[in-house]
Enzyme design. Structure first.
Site, mmCIF file in Angstrom:
data_model
loop_
_atom_site.group_PDB
_atom_site.id
_atom_site.type_symbol
_atom_site.label_atom_id
_atom_site.label_comp_id
_atom_site.label_asym_id
_atom_site.label_seq_id
_atom_site.Cartn_x
_atom_site.Cartn_y
_atom_site.Cartn_z
ATOM 1 N N GLU A 95 14.280 28.147 35.696
ATOM 2 C CA GLU A 95 12.967 28.304 36.332
ATOM 3 C C GLU A 95 11.877 28.386 35.218
ATOM 4 O O GLU A 95 10.588 27.835 35.319
ATOM 5 C CB GLU A 95 12.964 29.648 36.964
ATOM 6 C CG GLU A 95 12.247 29.568 38.516
ATOM 7 C CD GLU A 95 12.402 31.006 39.076
ATOM 8 O OE1 GLU A 95 13.302 31.290 39.638
ATOM 9 O OE2 GLU A 95 11.423 31.621 38.942
ATOM 10 N N ASP A 96 12.275 29.020 34.004
ATOM 11 C CA ASP A 96 11.360 29.226 33.020
ATOM 12 C C ASP A 96 11.221 28.365 32.085
ATOM 13 O O ASP A 96 10.478 28.375 30.939
ATOM 14 C CB ASP A 96 11.417 30.678 32.330
ATOM 15 C CG ASP A 96 10.898 31.834 33.126
ATOM 16 O OD1 ASP A 96 10.659 31.418 34.462
ATOM 17 O OD2 ASP A 96 11.509 32.867 32.981
#
Ligand code: ZN
Length: 184
Positions: free
Chosen positions: A60-61
């Site tokens: 996600e990051d």
């Protein structure tokens, strides 16, 4: 087990090297996945869940990185079970925030046992932070709403690890009590 855990911790530390938590202290982001993994290790979660906890925000990051972390890369390095738990606990960032929050509540009960435990420990860490190190620009009402939403997500993650669920309940009560005290 220890070698794999440290490999996952180092991998996540490299991905999050420049990331900071939202709290005023701007702690290094890696403190969060380490805390989530520690909570799981202390509550007898399986190894795949502990590894997935360390890696849970790496996909996600890293979306804007020159070389984003992919589920295939996690599979090659840490195995299919770990990668599939990471996939289950990752939000679809192409969706608007409110929809992602609603989906976390709705889809929780359908997740695997490993993913339920990672999500529950993630919420424990996030609720703790909402009291001890809240984001600087979040007002009281927004923090109360966040904790309440955490409780609704957690309701769908039960039935797998009773001692972890008890820790969530305690953390939720403590967070609501601290926020109520702040309001007066
Ligand atoms: Zn997290």
């Amino acid at each position: 087990m220890i070698a794999r855990v440290l490999a996952a911790a180092s991998f996540a530390a490299a991905v999050h090297a420049t990331h900071r938590r939202k709290g005023v202290a701007q702690e290094p982001y890696i403190n969060h996945p380490l805390e989530v993994a520690q909570i799981l290790a202390e509550h007898d979660a399986p190894e795949a869940a502990i590894l997935a906890a360390l890696l849970h925000d790496t996909v996600e990051d890293s979306g804007d990185d020159p070389e984003p972390v992919t589920l295939d890369a996690l599979t090659a390095r840490f195995g299919a079970e770990v990668a599939s738990i990471v996939a289950e606990v990752s939000d679809d960032k192409s969706l608007p925030k409110e929809m992602r929050k609603a989906l976390q509540v709705r889809l929780g009960p359908k997740k695997s046992d490993g993913a339920k435990q990672v999500k529950l420990a993630d919420k424990i860490s996030n609720l703790r932070a909402m009291v001890s190190a809240p984001p600087a620009n979040w007002d009281h009402a927004r923090r109360v709403e966040y904790v309440g939403w955490g409780g609704r997500v957690a309701a769908g993650l039960r039935g797998v690890n009773p001692s972890l669920e008890a820790l969530f309940d305690e953390t939720y009560r403590d967070a609501m009590t601290a926020l109520a005290r702040e309001a007066v």
